[in-house]
Design an enzyme around this catalytic site. Structure first.
Site, short mmCIF file in Angstrom:
data_model
loop_
_atom_site.label_atom_id
_atom_site.label_comp_id
_atom_site.label_asym_id
_atom_site.label_seq_id
_atom_site.Cartn_x
_atom_site.Cartn_y
_atom_site.Cartn_z
N GLU A 256 -31.26 106.53 67.88
CA GLU A 256 -30.59 107.82 67.93
C GLU A 256 -29.41 107.83 68.91
OE1 GLU A 256 -30.96 110.67 66.10
OE2 GLU A 256 -29.26 111.36 67.30
N THR B 60 -27.62 111.64 61.52
CA THR B 60 -28.69 110.66 61.27
C THR B 60 -28.93 110.48 59.78
OG1 THR B 60 -29.79 111.38 63.27
CG2 THR B 60 -31.09 110.05 61.76
N HIS C 289 -31.33 112.16 72.09
CA HIS C 289 -30.58 113.12 71.28
C HIS C 289 -30.03 114.21 72.20
CE1 HIS C 289 -29.59 116.10 68.28
NE2 HIS C 289 -29.82 115.21 67.32
N ASP D 8 -27.10 105.30 65.06
CA ASP D 8 -26.78 106.08 63.86
C ASP D 8 -25.40 106.74 63.90
OD1 ASP D 8 -27.64 107.86 65.81
OD2 ASP D 8 -28.98 109.01 64.50
N HIS D 9 -24.97 107.17 65.10
CA HIS D 9 -23.68 107.88 65.21
C HIS D 9 -23.40 108.06 66.69
CE1 HIS D 9 -26.17 111.33 66.14
NE2 HIS D 9 -26.87 111.04 65.06
C1 GP9 Z 1 -33.90 114.67 63.77
C2 GP9 Z 1 -32.84 113.64 63.64
C3 GP9 Z 1 -31.70 113.91 64.52
O1 GP9 Z 1 -34.82 114.63 62.72
O2 GP9 Z 1 -32.43 113.56 62.34
O3 GP9 Z 1 -30.73 114.53 63.84
P1 GP9 Z 1 -29.18 114.35 64.12
O4 GP9 Z 1 -28.76 115.62 64.79
O5 GP9 Z 1 -28.96 113.18 64.98
O6 GP9 Z 1 -28.60 114.18 62.77
MN MN Z 2 -28.95 111.18 65.04
#
Ligand code: GP9
Ligand code: MN
Length: 633
Positions: free
Chosen positions: A254, A298, A413, A472-473
């Protein structure tokens, strides 16, 4: 007399002026839109007007005072709500709302801590125009008078509104040619045509994509297929099947960005385990790997991994297209006898995952119900990553092998909160609490990855698995550029911003002894073919856009979802072509050939998704299932 007639419409004028001025002020204080010259300022100022004239102008059709005033007040409230929703959304996502996301209120509910951080008591001020309009209705003497408007006057009024719209569009077109035809960037749209017109445009685009699916037939696949086939990369013989039959474990890290890897923060090592891993003899580490996600964050990265297609530019594809036919990686591995699953200690409906995983043929979703979250094991958005890893590996130990498990971590996050005992390094010392805390949560993520490796070894799963991990980002948005600049020791230009979209990727193959640092420019779109080839699965008939990173044909050209791109030589960002080596602006010709291709590539991907074209494709044979009745037409 003349004066008096004008005053008859004072309540309409008040409604327009109040919302207009409020909107303009909000543009400046609540959104971070870069205004580069006087003309842009003018456009920004006039852009709410045409819409407000039109929408409030409907009140001219009302014959009763009560009806008219009620209409004005309700309209004003709805507009205030829409604008405020954008403000709150922007605080969190640095982006404007697009229609499909707005209707996912269940998702907003789940945002928990983040949402709370995005809403303040003083936000009542965003409704100031509604309040003042209400007061005006009570106090303005003319507000209580009914006005019968002659049709000719009404017509003239709406012609004026239309004229202002065209003036606005004309000015915008000179400032931003092709704004409406190539709208990758919502900020540009809002800046030029205004929030309200933008939403109208968004509704139009959304309904068009609905219509697109209804109207699409297999014949559109012919061109897409030609493009895919001509850009396909042959697998590298030495790497193909290297990990055949092994379990595949993918870990989504994350918000992890590459600027933390092999770097220090105030003398503290941020990712000790990942640093070691990046130099490990069994690991391929990719420091120039870029994320390509859009609004779906994500979930967009998951979409890229599973399908080798880009997510959508104007909506979160997990929401809008979970009813499509896909040929996912999970489906391919399922056919090979793999037990396919996703593990994520969050509600199954979050980001519409439960629906989308069905469409992706993921056999099992280990959601929050599959985890025991003891006292002290949750923080921020939910279960902490370390216990999550431990329990996930326990689940894996029960699974039939080979399995394909995709783990989604959560602790790192926004807003990056941790319990005291999990803070292993101090905070950074910039003016951004977000960035300061980020280093601590990244440090925690590193510990969680270490725990995963230990747990896998302990359960005897390590040797027979390959572990792929990717960020992921971004975690730190452009709102924190100043603090980021302090950390990096240089100004965050559009070039640097693009480079900050690097997220790490590791492919760890225990016992392979082939590991190296691969400097090539690669992206999330490449994951699907790369992993399938390592597992010995052919993809020459698959409808995917990425390329195997180990292939000799892999081209160093990575397109971001917003149209920016990176090659081995240039970075194209903010409409400027940069030399990758120096970060200095270079001649536009160096980027020119790629601009068209970037749009083409995103366009084909969008076509597949919007038209739900994979329903017309047989992945096994590579045949296009074109309806006989339309064939040859
Ligand atoms: C939570 C995860 C985080 O289920 O997908 O979400 P994001 O904000 O990073 O897309
Ligand atoms: Mn994410």
């Amino acid at each position: 007399m003349k004066n008096k007639r004008y005053l008859k419409h004072s309540i309409l004028a008040a409604a327009i002026l109040l919302t207009w001025i409020k909107t303009y002020v909000i543009y400046h204080i609540s959104f971070d839109m870069k205004i580069e010259n006087f003309m842009q300022q003018v456009i920004l100022f006039i852009n709410p007007l045409s819409f407000l004239l039109a929408i409030y102008g409907v009140s001219l059709f009302f014959k009763s005072v009560k009806g008219r005033n009620r209409y004005l007040l309700i309209t004003s409230s709805i507009l205030a709500f829409i604008l405020y929703a954008n403000v709150a959304f922007y605080r969190f996502f640095s982006d404007f709302i697009t229609l499909p996301v707005l209707f996912q209120t269940s998702n907003f509910g789940d945002l928990g801590a983040s949402a709370a951080e995005s809403i303040y008591f003083t936000d009542v001020l965003y409704f100031i125009d509604v309040i003042l309009l209400f007061v005006a209705m009570k106090w303005l003497p003319n507000a209580k008078e009914a006005v019968i408007v002659k049709p000719a006057i009404r017509r003239a009024y709406f012609v004026l509104a239309a004229a202002i719209l065209f003036l606005n569009l004309g000015l915008a077109e000179t400032e931003r040619p092709q704004l409406l035809t190539r709208s990758f960037d919502r900020e540009l749209l809002v800046k030029n045509i205004g929030t309200y017109n933008y939403h109208v445009y968004d509704i139009y685009i959304q309904s068009k994509s609905h219509a697109k699916r209804a109207l699409a037939d297999g014949s559109e696949l012919v061109e897409v297929n030609n493009y895919v086939r001509s850009n396909q990369a042959k697998p590298n013989d030495e790497m193909f099947g290297t990990a055949e039959g092994k379990n595949l474990i993918i870990v989504t890290l994350e918000s992890l960005q590459t600027f933390t890897i092999n770097e220090e923060m105030n003398g503290e090592v941020v990712t000790p385990f990942l640093n070691e891993l990046s130099k490990d003899k069994d690991t391929f580490y990719f420091p120039n790997f870029y994320h390509q996600t859009g609004l779906g964050k994500t979930s967009d990265s998951e979409f890229l991994v599973e399908n080798g297609l880009y997510p959508l530019g104007n909506s979160a594809v997990f929401f809008t297209h979970s009813g499509n036919t896909y040929n996912s990686m999970a489906e391919r591995l399922g056919e090979k006898g793999y037990f396919t699953n996703v593990m994520h200690a969050n509600n199954k409906s979050f980001w519409n995952r439960d629906m989308m995983y069905n469409a992706l043929n993921v056999e099992e979703f280990y959601d929050v119900e599959s985890y025991d979250i003891a006292e002290g094991q949750a923080v921020n958005w939910g279960m902490k990553d370390i216990p999550f890893m431990e329990q996930s590996v326990e689940h894996m130990a029960e699974m039939p092998q080979p399995f394909y498990s995709r783990l989604l971590t959560l602790t790192n996050h926004f807003p990056f909160h941790l319990d005291e005992e999990d803070k292993l390094i101090p905070e950074f010392d910039s003016n951004s609490g977000t960035l300061n805390r980020y280093f601590q949560t990244v440090r925690y993520t590193d510990e969680a990855v270490k725990a995963l490796f230990d747990d896998l070894k302990e359960k005897g799963l390590y040797e027979n698995s390959i572990i792929m991990m990717y960020g992921d980002h971004y975690g730190i948005s452009e709102n924190h550029n100043e603090a980021m600049g302090q950390y990096l020791g240089k100004e965050v230009t559009p070039f640097e911003s693009a480079q900050l979209q690097r997220v790490p990727m590791f492919i760890h193959i225990p016992g392979s002894n082939q590991g190296e640092v691969v400097e090539d420019v690669v992206g999330q779109i490449d994951i699907r073919p790369t992993l399938l080839h390592l597992l010995g699965v052919e993809t020459s008939k698959d409808m995917q856009l990425g390329a195997d990173v180990f292939s000799k044909d892999h081209e160093e050209f990575i397109v971001f979802r917003d149209g920016r791109f990176v090659t081995d030589e240039v970075v194209y960002a903010g409409d400027i072509c940069y030399d990758k080596e120096t970060g200095e602006e270079t001649e536009a010709e160096a980027c020119a050939p790629y601009i068209e291709r970037a749009a083409e590539e995103l366009g084909y991907s969008d076509e597949i998704i919007n038209g739900d074209l994979l329903r017309f494709y047989d992945q096994k044979t590579g045949n296009l299932l074109i309806d006989e009745t339309t064939e040859g037409k």
